[in-house]
Design a protein around this motif. Sequence first.
Motif, PDB file in Angstrom:
ATOM      1  N   VAL A 270      27.426  -7.118  -1.449  1.00  0.00           N
ATOM      2  CA  VAL A 270      26.332  -7.970  -0.968  1.00  0.00           C
ATOM      3  C   VAL A 270      26.890  -9.304  -0.491  1.00  0.00           C
ATOM      4  CG1 VAL A 270      24.198  -9.137  -1.629  1.00  0.00           C
ATOM      5  CG2 VAL A 270      24.635  -6.822  -2.437  1.00  0.00           C
TER       6      VAL A 270
ATOM      7  N   TYR B 222      19.879  -2.702  -0.040  1.00  0.00           N
ATOM      8  CA  TYR B 222      19.917  -4.051   0.504  1.00  0.00           C
ATOM      9  C   TYR B 222      20.078  -4.021   2.020  1.00  0.00           C
ATOM     10  CZ  TYR B 222      21.108  -4.925  -4.360  1.00  0.00           C
ATOM     11  OH  TYR B 222      21.107  -4.942  -5.723  1.00  0.00           O
TER      12      TYR B 222
ATOM     13  N   ALA C  92      11.694  -8.758  -1.249  1.00  0.00           N
ATOM     14  CA  ALA C  92      11.900  -7.613  -2.131  1.00  0.00           C
ATOM     15  C   ALA C  92      10.573  -6.898  -2.321  1.00  0.00           C
ATOM     16  CB  ALA C  92      12.458  -8.063  -3.469  1.00  0.00           C
TER      17      ALA C  92
ATOM     18  N   VAL D 107      15.177  -6.095   0.223  1.00  0.00           N
ATOM     19  CA  VAL D 107      15.500  -5.138  -0.829  1.00  0.00           C
ATOM     20  C   VAL D 107      14.320  -4.173  -0.887  1.00  0.00           C
ATOM     21  CG1 VAL D 107      16.133  -4.799  -3.231  1.00  0.00           C
ATOM     22  CG2 VAL D 107      16.701  -6.956  -2.107  1.00  0.00           C
TER      23      VAL D 107
ATOM     24  N   THR E 165      25.967  -1.165  -3.651  1.00  0.00           N
ATOM     25  CA  THR E 165      24.987  -1.987  -4.357  1.00  0.00           C
ATOM     26  C   THR E 165      25.609  -3.038  -5.259  1.00  0.00           C
ATOM     27  OG1 THR E 165      24.867  -0.340  -6.129  1.00  0.00           O
ATOM     28  CG2 THR E 165      23.264  -0.146  -4.338  1.00  0.00           C
TER      29      THR E 165
ATOM     30  N   ILE F 181      17.034 -11.391   3.812  1.00  0.00           N
ATOM     31  CA  ILE F 181      17.636 -10.355   2.969  1.00  0.00           C
ATOM     32  C   ILE F 181      16.487  -9.505   2.442  1.00  0.00           C
ATOM     33  CG2 ILE F 181      18.993  -9.854   0.919  1.00  0.00           C
ATOM     34  CD1 ILE F 181      20.372 -12.537   1.311  1.00  0.00           C
TER      35      ILE F 181
ATOM     36  N   VAL G  67      21.112  -9.872  -5.786  1.00  0.00           N
ATOM     37  CA  VAL G  67      21.099 -10.683  -4.562  1.00  0.00           C
ATOM     38  C   VAL G  67      21.138 -12.166  -4.914  1.00  0.00           C
ATOM     39  CG1 VAL G  67      19.744 -11.333  -2.531  1.00  0.00           C
ATOM     40  CG2 VAL G  67      19.917  -8.945  -3.195  1.00  0.00           C
TER      41      VAL G  67
END
Length: 139
Positions: free
Chosen positions: A85, A70, A105, A64, A80, A62, A117
């Motif tokens: 998500v 995302y 991230a 960011v 968002t 994942i 997240v």
Amino acid sequence: MRIRDQRAYDEPGIDLVPLIDVVLVLIVFFVITTTFDVRSTLQLQLPVASPQEPAPARTLNILVNADGRYFVGEREVLHTGVEAVKRAIVKAAGEDRDRPVMLRADARTPYQAVVTVQDALAQLGFRRIAIATAPEPQP
């Protein structure tokens, strides 16, 4: 006396228009079906920490970015919110809640995006969550 036909003689030739049409269709087909590497398009500046062991091969990634957008697996999440998500994570991971998750991230990411997240992962029951960092610079 020989009488000549006044018609112009056609020279044999190759018509390139159908060939160009076929080539353009093939180009469009290959452009549409080509998969692009998400990691090469996202420029992430990871936070710095001491080095750890690498993530397992079947890890759900994942991402960011610095703007708080995302990316779950290979796909971007357009909204968002936590629900959007969660839907993207379920679509990428299926029912496998024991699958490790690597959260990457950007260091400049708003903290709320990372918390969103983590909240989505916790609501879905994921417990093996790792946060990616860059190694500390050696003096």
